[in-house]
Design a protein around this motif. Structure first.
Motif, PDB file in Angstrom:
ATOM      1  N   TYR A 298       0.860  -1.174   0.000  1.00  0.00           N
ATOM      2  CA  TYR A 298       0.000   0.000   0.000  1.00  0.00           C
ATOM      3  C   TYR A 298       0.903   1.232   0.000  1.00  0.00           C
ATOM      4  O   TYR A 298       1.965   1.253   0.636  1.00  0.00           O
ATOM      5  CB  TYR A 298      -0.874  -0.060   1.253  1.00  0.00           C
ATOM      6  CG  TYR A 298      -1.671   1.173   1.552  1.00  0.00           C
ATOM      7  CD1 TYR A 298      -2.688   1.597   0.700  1.00  0.00           C
ATOM      8  CD2 TYR A 298      -1.424   1.904   2.709  1.00  0.00           C
ATOM      9  CE1 TYR A 298      -3.437   2.728   0.986  1.00  0.00           C
ATOM     10  CE2 TYR A 298      -2.177   3.031   3.013  1.00  0.00           C
ATOM     11  CZ  TYR A 298      -3.172   3.443   2.142  1.00  0.00           C
ATOM     12  OH  TYR A 298      -3.912   4.559   2.432  1.00  0.00           O
TER      13      TYR A 298
ATOM     14  N   GLY B 123       0.807   3.933   1.429  1.00  0.00           N
ATOM     15  CA  GLY B 123       1.059   4.518   2.737  1.00  0.00           C
ATOM     16  C   GLY B 123       1.792   3.593   3.685  1.00  0.00           C
ATOM     17  O   GLY B 123       1.949   3.893   4.874  1.00  0.00           O
ATOM     18  N   HIS B 124       2.272   2.468   3.171  1.00  0.00           N
ATOM     19  CA  HIS B 124       2.977   1.475   3.997  1.00  0.00           C
ATOM     20  C   HIS B 124       4.308   2.047   4.497  1.00  0.00           C
ATOM     21  O   HIS B 124       4.974   2.809   3.789  1.00  0.00           O
ATOM     22  CB  HIS B 124       3.239   0.229   3.143  1.00  0.00           C
ATOM     23  CG  HIS B 124       3.664  -0.975   3.918  1.00  0.00           C
ATOM     24  ND1 HIS B 124       4.887  -1.063   4.548  1.00  0.00           N
ATOM     25  CD2 HIS B 124       3.038  -2.157   4.158  1.00  0.00           C
ATOM     26  CE1 HIS B 124       4.993  -2.244   5.131  1.00  0.00           C
ATOM     27  NE2 HIS B 124       3.885  -2.916   4.921  1.00  0.00           N
TER      28      HIS B 124
ATOM     29  N   ARG C  34       3.443   8.997  -5.700  1.00  0.00           N
ATOM     30  CA  ARG C  34       2.137   9.540  -5.317  1.00  0.00           C
ATOM     31  C   ARG C  34       1.281   9.907  -6.520  1.00  0.00           C
ATOM     32  O   ARG C  34       0.174  10.437  -6.367  1.00  0.00           O
ATOM     33  CB  ARG C  34       2.323  10.767  -4.425  1.00  0.00           C
ATOM     34  CG  ARG C  34       2.910  10.455  -3.060  1.00  0.00           C
ATOM     35  CD  ARG C  34       3.073  11.736  -2.255  1.00  0.00           C
ATOM     36  NE  ARG C  34       3.666  11.466  -0.969  1.00  0.00           N
ATOM     37  CZ  ARG C  34       3.047  11.624   0.200  1.00  0.00           C
ATOM     38  NH1 ARG C  34       1.797  12.029   0.215  1.00  0.00           N
ATOM     39  NH2 ARG C  34       3.667  11.373   1.327  1.00  0.00           N
TER      40      ARG C  34
ATOM     41  N   GLN D 100      -8.666   0.900   4.698  1.00  0.00           N
ATOM     42  CA  GLN D 100      -8.560   2.313   5.044  1.00  0.00           C
ATOM     43  C   GLN D 100      -7.127   2.827   4.893  1.00  0.00           C
ATOM     44  O   GLN D 100      -6.821   3.534   3.961  1.00  0.00           O
ATOM     45  CB  GLN D 100      -9.063   2.534   6.477  1.00  0.00           C
ATOM     46  CG  GLN D 100     -10.532   2.249   6.682  1.00  0.00           C
ATOM     47  CD  GLN D 100     -11.430   3.329   6.095  1.00  0.00           C
ATOM     48  OE1 GLN D 100     -10.976   4.409   5.742  1.00  0.00           O
ATOM     49  NE2 GLN D 100     -12.720   3.036   5.984  1.00  0.00           N
ATOM     50  N   ASP D 101      -6.259   2.447   5.814  1.00  0.00           N
ATOM     51  CA  ASP D 101      -4.875   2.912   5.821  1.00  0.00           C
ATOM     52  C   ASP D 101      -3.999   1.769   6.294  1.00  0.00           C
ATOM     53  O   ASP D 101      -4.495   0.705   6.646  1.00  0.00           O
ATOM     54  CB  ASP D 101      -4.726   4.134   6.732  1.00  0.00           C
ATOM     55  CG  ASP D 101      -3.573   5.048   6.338  1.00  0.00           C
ATOM     56  OD1 ASP D 101      -2.705   4.602   5.556  1.00  0.00           O
ATOM     57  OD2 ASP D 101      -3.534   6.198   6.813  1.00  0.00           O
ATOM     58  N   ALA D 102      -2.693   1.983   6.304  1.00  0.00           N
ATOM     59  CA  ALA D 102      -1.747   0.908   6.607  1.00  0.00           C
ATOM     60  C   ALA D 102      -2.048   0.284   7.971  1.00  0.00           C
ATOM     61  O   ALA D 102      -2.018   0.969   8.997  1.00  0.00           O
ATOM     62  CB  ALA D 102      -0.324   1.433   6.565  1.00  0.00           C
TER      63      ALA D 102
ATOM     64  N   GLU E 138      -1.456   0.783  12.796  1.00  0.00           N
ATOM     65  CA  GLU E 138      -2.444   0.536  13.847  1.00  0.00           C
ATOM     66  C   GLU E 138      -1.906  -0.428  14.897  1.00  0.00           C
ATOM     67  O   GLU E 138      -2.027  -0.179  16.107  1.00  0.00           O
ATOM     68  CB  GLU E 138      -3.731  -0.014  13.237  1.00  0.00           C
ATOM     69  CG  GLU E 138      -4.455   0.979  12.343  1.00  0.00           C
ATOM     70  CD  GLU E 138      -5.725   0.405  11.736  1.00  0.00           C
ATOM     71  OE1 GLU E 138      -6.117  -0.718  12.133  1.00  0.00           O
ATOM     72  OE2 GLU E 138      -6.321   1.064  10.877  1.00  0.00           O
TER      73      GLU E 138
ATOM     74  N   GLN F  34     -10.594  -3.424   9.555  1.00  0.00           N
ATOM     75  CA  GLN F  34     -10.993  -2.206   8.885  1.00  0.00           C
ATOM     76  C   GLN F  34     -12.217  -2.489   8.024  1.00  0.00           C
ATOM     77  O   GLN F  34     -12.414  -3.611   7.562  1.00  0.00           O
ATOM     78  CB  GLN F  34      -9.873  -1.654   7.992  1.00  0.00           C
ATOM     79  CG  GLN F  34      -8.615  -1.248   8.738  1.00  0.00           C
ATOM     80  CD  GLN F  34      -7.541  -0.698   7.810  1.00  0.00           C
ATOM     81  OE1 GLN F  34      -7.632  -0.790   6.591  1.00  0.00           O
ATOM     82  NE2 GLN F  34      -6.501  -0.128   8.388  1.00  0.00           N
TER      83      GLN F  34
END
Length: 286
Positions: A164, A166-167, A184, A211-213, A217, A284
């Motif tokens: 991903y 955003g990883h 990007r 959602q995101d990495a 989390e 998620q």
């Protein structure tokens, strides 16, 4: 964001990224095992490596996993490690035995209690059990308050995964990353998403977040939930790898929130030592 061979991802990167950036991004690809609903079982076309749902086979004397004060966990999946083509992976899965994934899915309390990586008191609501080969087991009837998920046999195929965008490994490789950085680029991101298709149950490789990495989390949870801008979170996130991801699946009657997914991550050293009790969970949905 995944394909069964590396070639489509190589082509995609070289079409959308400058040559030097493309080669560095391709160095971040990782192998995984994509778990798919087995078809043609018994014909030799789809070797079964495990299943979604059904009833667990537990060692003699072992109790059904329970989140104290809330209720029993549901069996999400059970995988036969000896049947998995795990030599293709870059993580050290057990060579035999069974991995069973349990989750408190809200049946008992109508979804009131939620398992979250930043709330340690909830961690007992998601569990990975490893049952070594040779340990006597027996199928257990479900607790009265649970309706087991329909059993769906799974087959596996090796599939290369891309991180991903955003990883944390992308951040590490390309930082600093201004808004106009080639990675990007919207066309590149859209091309990556176009490569992802179907239900994604997965062992190893890169997680496909809704959602995101997910690494951030679980890292924040492991650090006792410092502020999100704490630099330790990104450093800790690099220490975690995907163990398993289980998607929403109509055939198994599994719906995680609004078409979401469940994720278990683990540190490689804990995986090597078979410390599955140290795996971290997050989920998620859209």
């Amino acid at each position: 964001m995944t394909q069964s061979t590396t070639e489509p991802l190589h082509t995609l990167a070289r079409e959308h990224l400058p040559a030097e950036i493309a080669e560095r991004w391709l160095g971040l690809l990782r192998p995984s095992l994509r778990l798919e609903n087995a078809t043609g079982t018994g014909t030799g076309t789809d070797p079964v490596v495990g299943r979604l749902g059904g009833l667990p086979e537990l060692p003699e004397g072992a109790e059904w996993p329970v989140w104290e004060g809330h209720g029993p966990l549901s069996l999400v999946a059970a995988l036969d490690c000896a049947a998995l083509p795990s030599t293709a992976l870059d993580i050290a899965l057990p060579e035999d035995g069974t991995l069973a994934f349990f989750y408190f899915d809200g049946q008992v309390d109508d979804g009131c209690a939620v398992v979250a990586p930043d709330e340690p008191d909830t961690w007992a609501g998601a569990r990975v059990l490893y049952i070594p080969a040779g340990v006597p087991v027996a199928e257990r009837a479900a607790p009265a308050e649970l309706r087991p998920f329909p059993e769906v046999p799974l087959t596996a195929r090796v599939e290369t995964t891309a991180p991903y965008l955003g990883h944390p490994v992308v951040h590490r490789e390309f930082a600093p990353m201004p808004a106009d950085h080639p990675v990007r680029n919207e066309d590149f991101e859209e091309a990556l998403w176009d490569h992802g298709e179907g239900t994604e149950h997965r062992i190893g490789g890169h997680a496909n977040p809704v959602q995101d990495a997910v690494e951030f989390e679980v890292a924040r949870g492991a650090l006792d939930s410092p502020p999100w801008d704490d630099p330790r979170i990104e450093e800790e996130a690099l220490r975690w790898v995907l163990l398993a991801q289980f998607d929403t699946d109509d055939d198994a009657d599994m719906m995680w929130g609004d078409c979401g997914a469940l994720y278990w991550l683990i540190r490689p050293e804990d995986l090597a030592e078979r410390r599955f009790d140290r795996a971290m969970f997050t989920w998620q949905c859209s």
